[in-house]
Design a protein around this motif. Sequence first.
Motif, PDB file in Angstrom:
ATOM      1  N   PHE A  79      49.360  43.178  81.182  1.00  0.00           N
ATOM      2  CA  PHE A  79      48.965  42.304  82.287  1.00  0.00           C
ATOM      3  C   PHE A  79      50.127  42.182  83.251  1.00  0.00           C
ATOM      4  O   PHE A  79      51.253  41.883  82.861  1.00  0.00           O
ATOM      5  CB  PHE A  79      48.561  40.931  81.755  1.00  0.00           C
ATOM      6  CG  PHE A  79      48.179  39.942  82.822  1.00  0.00           C
ATOM      7  CD1 PHE A  79      47.283  40.296  83.827  1.00  0.00           C
ATOM      8  CD2 PHE A  79      48.715  38.672  82.831  1.00  0.00           C
ATOM      9  CE1 PHE A  79      46.933  39.388  84.818  1.00  0.00           C
ATOM     10  CE2 PHE A  79      48.364  37.750  83.808  1.00  0.00           C
ATOM     11  CZ  PHE A  79      47.480  38.106  84.796  1.00  0.00           C
ATOM     12  N   LEU A 100      45.558  37.318  79.248  1.00  0.00           N
ATOM     13  CA  LEU A 100      46.361  37.814  78.133  1.00  0.00           C
ATOM     14  C   LEU A 100      45.498  38.064  76.902  1.00  0.00           C
ATOM     15  O   LEU A 100      45.663  39.085  76.211  1.00  0.00           O
ATOM     16  CB  LEU A 100      47.471  36.807  77.823  1.00  0.00           C
ATOM     17  CG  LEU A 100      48.545  36.660  78.908  1.00  0.00           C
ATOM     18  CD1 LEU A 100      49.467  35.503  78.579  1.00  0.00           C
ATOM     19  CD2 LEU A 100      49.343  37.947  79.087  1.00  0.00           C
ATOM     20  N   VAL A 103      53.578  35.868  80.092  1.00  0.00           N
ATOM     21  CA  VAL A 103      53.632  36.967  81.054  1.00  0.00           C
ATOM     22  C   VAL A 103      54.970  37.678  80.888  1.00  0.00           C
ATOM     23  O   VAL A 103      56.023  37.039  80.939  1.00  0.00           O
ATOM     24  CB  VAL A 103      53.464  36.441  82.495  1.00  0.00           C
ATOM     25  CG1 VAL A 103      53.772  37.542  83.514  1.00  0.00           C
ATOM     26  CG2 VAL A 103      52.051  35.901  82.690  1.00  0.00           C
ATOM     27  N   ALA A 137      54.165  45.401  79.309  1.00  0.00           N
ATOM     28  CA  ALA A 137      53.014  44.505  79.218  1.00  0.00           C
ATOM     29  C   ALA A 137      51.777  45.205  79.738  1.00  0.00           C
ATOM     30  O   ALA A 137      51.851  46.156  80.514  1.00  0.00           O
ATOM     31  CB  ALA A 137      53.274  43.223  80.018  1.00  0.00           C
ATOM     32  N   ARG A 182      45.998  32.703  80.587  1.00  0.00           N
ATOM     33  CA  ARG A 182      45.738  32.771  79.146  1.00  0.00           C
ATOM     34  C   ARG A 182      44.515  33.638  78.860  1.00  0.00           C
ATOM     35  O   ARG A 182      44.479  34.394  77.887  1.00  0.00           O
ATOM     36  CB  ARG A 182      45.554  31.365  78.581  1.00  0.00           C
ATOM     37  CG  ARG A 182      46.820  30.510  78.605  1.00  0.00           C
ATOM     38  CD  ARG A 182      46.607  29.195  77.883  1.00  0.00           C
ATOM     39  NE  ARG A 182      47.771  28.338  77.973  1.00  0.00           N
ATOM     40  CZ  ARG A 182      47.924  27.359  78.871  1.00  0.00           C
ATOM     41  NH1 ARG A 182      46.938  27.111  79.749  1.00  0.00           N
ATOM     42  NH2 ARG A 182      49.011  26.629  78.896  1.00  0.00           N
ATOM     43  N   GLU A 216      44.687  41.886  75.373  1.00  0.00           N
ATOM     44  CA  GLU A 216      45.219  42.103  74.030  1.00  0.00           C
ATOM     45  C   GLU A 216      44.133  42.589  73.088  1.00  0.00           C
ATOM     46  O   GLU A 216      44.397  43.334  72.138  1.00  0.00           O
ATOM     47  CB  GLU A 216      45.825  40.807  73.489  1.00  0.00           C
ATOM     48  CG  GLU A 216      46.486  40.949  72.124  1.00  0.00           C
ATOM     49  CD  GLU A 216      47.677  41.902  72.121  1.00  0.00           C
ATOM     50  OE1 GLU A 216      47.925  42.518  71.079  1.00  0.00           O
ATOM     51  OE2 GLU A 216      48.340  42.033  73.180  1.00  0.00           O
TER      52      GLU A 216
END
Length: 219
Positions: A7, A195, A25, A5, A192, A199
Amino acid sequence: MTLPARFYPIFDHPEWFARMLPLGVRMAQLRVKGASTRTLRAMIAEARDLCARHGALLVVNDHWRLALDEGCAAVHLGQEDLDGADLGAIRAAGLRLGLSTHDEAELARALAARPDHVALGPIHATTLKPMKHRPQGLARLRRWRALCGPLPLVAIGGMTPARGAAALAAGADCVAAVTDVTMARDPEARVREWLAALEDVPRSAADPAPSGAMERRTT
C-alpha cells in the motif's frame, strides 16, 4: 528488487504522515504542488524524519534535488520531470527511482532509465487531476507485468481497497492511492481497510513479505 509495502498512499503534507504512519503505512509519497522552495524543503525534511521514526520509505515526487539535499532515499518522476532530471546525480546519490508510465513508448523510455520501479495509471477513472490518458484497466496492467519482468510495478488511479486487491491479483506489486484516503470521511479507518484488504491477497514468489523500509540503493 522489492518494495517495502503493498500500500502506497500519496500525501500533500507531512501532517498526513504523522497521522498515517503509526497505523502501519510503510511507504508513502510526498507530492506537493505550488509551494516555495523553502516550504518544500521544510516539508520534505519533516516527512523524512517521520518516516525514519516509523521505519517507512519516503518517496519525494518531482523535487529530486531537494530530496538529494535532504538525504532522502527515493524519488518519483513523471515523464515531463524526467526531461530535466540528472539521472547520473540521482544514481550517484543512491536514490531509488520510480517513474510514471501511461503507454508503451513511455514504458520503453522508463525502462531505459533503469528505475527501481515503474507506475502505470490511471488504472481506473480518477478525479484527482485532468488526465490525457484513458483508464488503462487490468488487462493493460497484466501486459505491463509481462513487459516489466521482475521490476516492481505500482498501480495507480481510481483505486479503492477492492480495486487494489484486484490490481495485485493482476500483477501489481503495490497500489497507490490519493483521494480515496485523503477525502474519506474517516481517513484512519480507510487506511486500516486498505492495509487489511491488500494483506489478504495471496503473495507470489516475486512478492515477498516486506522486512522493513528500503535503505538507499548502493551503486
